[in-house]
Design a protein around this motif. Sequence first.
Motif, PDB file in Angstrom:
ATOM      1  N   PHE A   7       0.823  -1.212   0.000  1.00  0.00           N
ATOM      2  CA  PHE A   7       0.000   0.000   0.000  1.00  0.00           C
ATOM      3  C   PHE A   7       0.853   1.256   0.000  1.00  0.00           C
ATOM      4  O   PHE A   7       0.535   2.240  -0.651  1.00  0.00           O
ATOM      5  N   HIS A   8       1.979   1.168   0.732  1.00  0.00           N
ATOM      6  CA  HIS A   8       2.884   2.313   0.714  1.00  0.00           C
ATOM      7  C   HIS A   8       3.339   2.600  -0.702  1.00  0.00           C
ATOM      8  O   HIS A   8       3.319   3.726  -1.184  1.00  0.00           O
ATOM      9  N   ALA A  10       1.923   1.654  -3.486  1.00  0.00           N
ATOM     10  CA  ALA A  10       0.817   2.076  -4.347  1.00  0.00           C
ATOM     11  C   ALA A  10       0.492   3.551  -4.137  1.00  0.00           C
ATOM     12  O   ALA A  10       0.355   4.324  -5.095  1.00  0.00           O
ATOM     13  N   SER A  11       0.437   3.961  -2.876  1.00  0.00           N
ATOM     14  CA  SER A  11       0.115   5.357  -2.602  1.00  0.00           C
ATOM     15  C   SER A  11       1.175   6.280  -3.154  1.00  0.00           C
ATOM     16  O   SER A  11       0.863   7.317  -3.753  1.00  0.00           O
ATOM     17  N   ALA A  12       2.443   5.871  -2.980  1.00  0.00           N
ATOM     18  CA  ALA A  12       3.533   6.723  -3.464  1.00  0.00           C
ATOM     19  C   ALA A  12       3.490   6.828  -4.988  1.00  0.00           C
ATOM     20  O   ALA A  12       3.593   7.920  -5.559  1.00  0.00           O
ATOM     21  N   LEU A  14       0.971   6.296  -7.038  1.00  0.00           N
ATOM     22  CA  LEU A  14      -0.202   7.021  -7.521  1.00  0.00           C
ATOM     23  C   LEU A  14      -0.088   8.518  -7.237  1.00  0.00           C
ATOM     24  O   LEU A  14      -0.494   9.341  -8.045  1.00  0.00           O
ATOM     25  N   SER A  15       0.519   8.864  -6.103  1.00  0.00           N
ATOM     26  CA  SER A  15       0.718  10.286  -5.831  1.00  0.00           C
ATOM     27  C   SER A  15       1.644  10.887  -6.868  1.00  0.00           C
ATOM     28  O   SER A  15       1.435  12.014  -7.336  1.00  0.00           O
TER      29      SER A  15
ATOM     30  N   PRO B 244      -0.998   4.526   4.269  1.00  0.00           N
ATOM     31  CA  PRO B 244      -1.331   4.505   2.850  1.00  0.00           C
ATOM     32  C   PRO B 244      -2.624   3.781   2.522  1.00  0.00           C
ATOM     33  O   PRO B 244      -2.968   3.664   1.363  1.00  0.00           O
ATOM     34  N   SER B 248      -4.385   5.082  -0.908  1.00  0.00           N
ATOM     35  CA  SER B 248      -4.234   4.250  -2.107  1.00  0.00           C
ATOM     36  C   SER B 248      -5.570   4.089  -2.798  1.00  0.00           C
ATOM     37  O   SER B 248      -5.686   4.194  -4.012  1.00  0.00           O
TER      38      SER B 248
END
Lengths: 172, 661
Positions: A7-8, A10-12, A14-15, B244, B248
């Motif tokens: 998730f880390h 993915a978030s990074a 996508l950001s 996140p 996400s």
Amino acid sequence: MQRRSFFHWASAMLSGAYLALLAVPGVGFLTEPFRRKSKSSKSRKLVRVKDLEVGVPRRVVLRDQRTDAWTKYAEGTIGAVWVVRTGESQVDVFSVVCPHLGCPVDYVAEEKQFFCPCHAASYAANGTTIAGPQKRGLDRLESKIESVGGEPWVSIVFAKFEPGILEQVPLV
Amino acid sequence: MSKVLDWLDDRTGYRGLLHALVLLNFPVSKAASWRYVWGGSLALMFGVELITGTLLMTVYSPSEAAAWGSVQYLETQTMFGSFVRGLHHTTSHLMLIGMVMHLLIVVVSAAYRRPKEVTYWSGLILASLVFALAVTGNPLPWDQKGYQAYQIETSIVGTMPVVGPTMKTLLIGGSEFGSLTLTRLYTLHVVVLPVLATLLLVIHFSLVRREKLMSNCATKRGGDLPIVALPQASSDAGSLPYWPFQTSRNLLVFFILMLIATGVTLFGSRLFSNPEGIAADLELPPNEITLQAPADPDLPYLARPEWYVRPLYELRHMVPSDREVLVTGALPLVIVILLSLVPFYDKVVGQTGGRGLASILVLGLIGGSASLLWYGWKNDHADPAFAKAKSQEQALASRALWLARENGVPPDGPVALLQNDPRVRGPLVFAEHCAGCHTWDGHDGTGKAKRELVDGVERPVAGTAPDLAGFGGQDWLSAFLKDPTGPKFFGQTDQIKGGERIKNGEMRKWLEENVKPNGPLEDRHVRAVAALIAKESGRGDASGFSEEELKLGQEVFSGDVMNAQGEPLEFAQCLQCHSLKSGDPDGSGSGGLSPAPELDGYGSVAWLRDFVRNPGERKFYGKKNVMPAFDTERLSDRDLDLLLRWMRGEWAKPEVQKNAP
Ligand code: FES
């Protein structure tokens, strides 16, 4: 832990994509002036050679259609030049824009010099520097003598140049 | 790096600020992550709007003369210009949809209950601000679509009781649309509303953050807010950190929406949703028509508001006009009040009932709006006039964009582009001045068939004067010569007072006596003399006749035609009544017998101009004339010129692209 790092990641990612989505078009959008098509290099008639006295510079104003972004103006002043007849069928054509910082240059007949009132740059009648803060002489424009209806005319390709620098670089 | 950041955080506390701003590391409950994506996605979309909006501001110019041109410029000259504008446009629509989803989920999961009432209200205000942003952004290009939609929207505002007229004047900056309308719109759209919305967003977020802290971290109410930073601590309690795990999901949903927005921007025609109505022979391919024609109340436009105002518009048209206020004023007010009171429903009807009631309200609103939208859309698409109007608008848009691309926008503004274009203005002049009697290919020039009420039924009718499509060309002339009293020519002219003289005049007699079957002249003779006369017009399509044909034409005109056996044909020559130098080089006839229109320069601009100005002149119809004269009072020189150039097919066209074989 596996899940968390996914998730880390993915978030990074996508950001990052979010920023790219805005940054890439943004840069392209704002740098539009650099990609403009260069101005036309059409040749323009200036004056009849016989109307020029040898050694006496004459100021000629150029008028033409002018396009400013989306607006097209039917006719307006686009610039001016100094035309100097140097011989029977020889002319020099200089931009009136001072290569120092862009003020218009005058001609002082008594001294046979071009003179810029802004920071006291002076130039000889052949365009070379005599004195002053400028880094180059007057900007010479491409010119030739063409016969129009049996009479010789001076014609030029008009351009403007970057002031302040050593080389004569045309502006787009 | 981390040392530097630690140092920075020690001096500024920026991490705390980031946490506060983007809810970093605040716990969310494990199970419900997907339900909360809308809030986050909406914030991300709002960010997109702020950035793309700022970019657009670097090109856009809010004035009547410049707005349309600047948007056209950024669409065609600016790299990513079309993309940025498309993204800004489509994202605003997606935000409206997203807000409805957000509201629905909040209501269904009863997320408006204590202590979230204020959060809920701030969300409602935020939603109306985004709605106002959409409404004020749409007319900014000052094209027909935005202009006409804003007309409708402001007139809806104007019908509201008491405050309506004042609000309308404030919005428009006067009683009529003008430059002040645009500057007011611009100020609202780029400063007032965005600043308010950003403020509300911060409030909304801080309320959400406070609530999450209080409920998920079991802090005592009224105590200091704890600094929550460690994800481990919260995962123990069956919850996960916002970053996140929630971000996400938010980002993923956001990108799915952006994919839709980009797809619509790049591939969907943003202006025309009815492919059946695509006009033929457009100057530009439909996907390059990203802007409607410049706003001009003189040009035909079938106005429809944007979809988010459409339900109100449809309702307004369903009620009698004296009850309109109920729809435009009372109904929105009632809806706003009902939505605002949602947190109190529980008090009145109990927890289950309150939630049910609120859900029914929101679902009802969605369902009602959707059916009204569908109803309006269905009606429009069942109407052939709608498709026709849309295709006409598309042709105008394409024409304006093409002219702007070719010639640039004149300093007077973009309206002059079409107003000085024969292709656009010509038919309008025809419809206004000529179509009372004449037709153009059966219609009034603009495509509307001439209709008349016959026994209560509308029927298409022929004109009382000739159909002028192709006037002066060879086909038109030979059709006329073969049947001057046909419905396309003088067939109905006897309905005009004095028109009998023309309908049953010499021309008809000549035809009956001299052309087959009664006379000796054949089809080729008629076509040849038509070619000879057509050449006089100088029309683009009246050149390239063969020498032979013209020679035959001249022989027919002056009367020495031989048949196959070499015997002269006996018929009444044209030169007995008409004069035409190219048909009668030695001037032997000079039209003595019966005065009839001179044919020198027939159908040319000069001939037509003289004719329209004074058709009763001796060299035209003389005393027989029944057509009114159009002097400069009735028809300006400019309009007449545009009309004639249109009739003769003379307007700038794109060069036909030759496809390589
Ligand atoms: S601009 Fe001419 S001397 Fe400085």
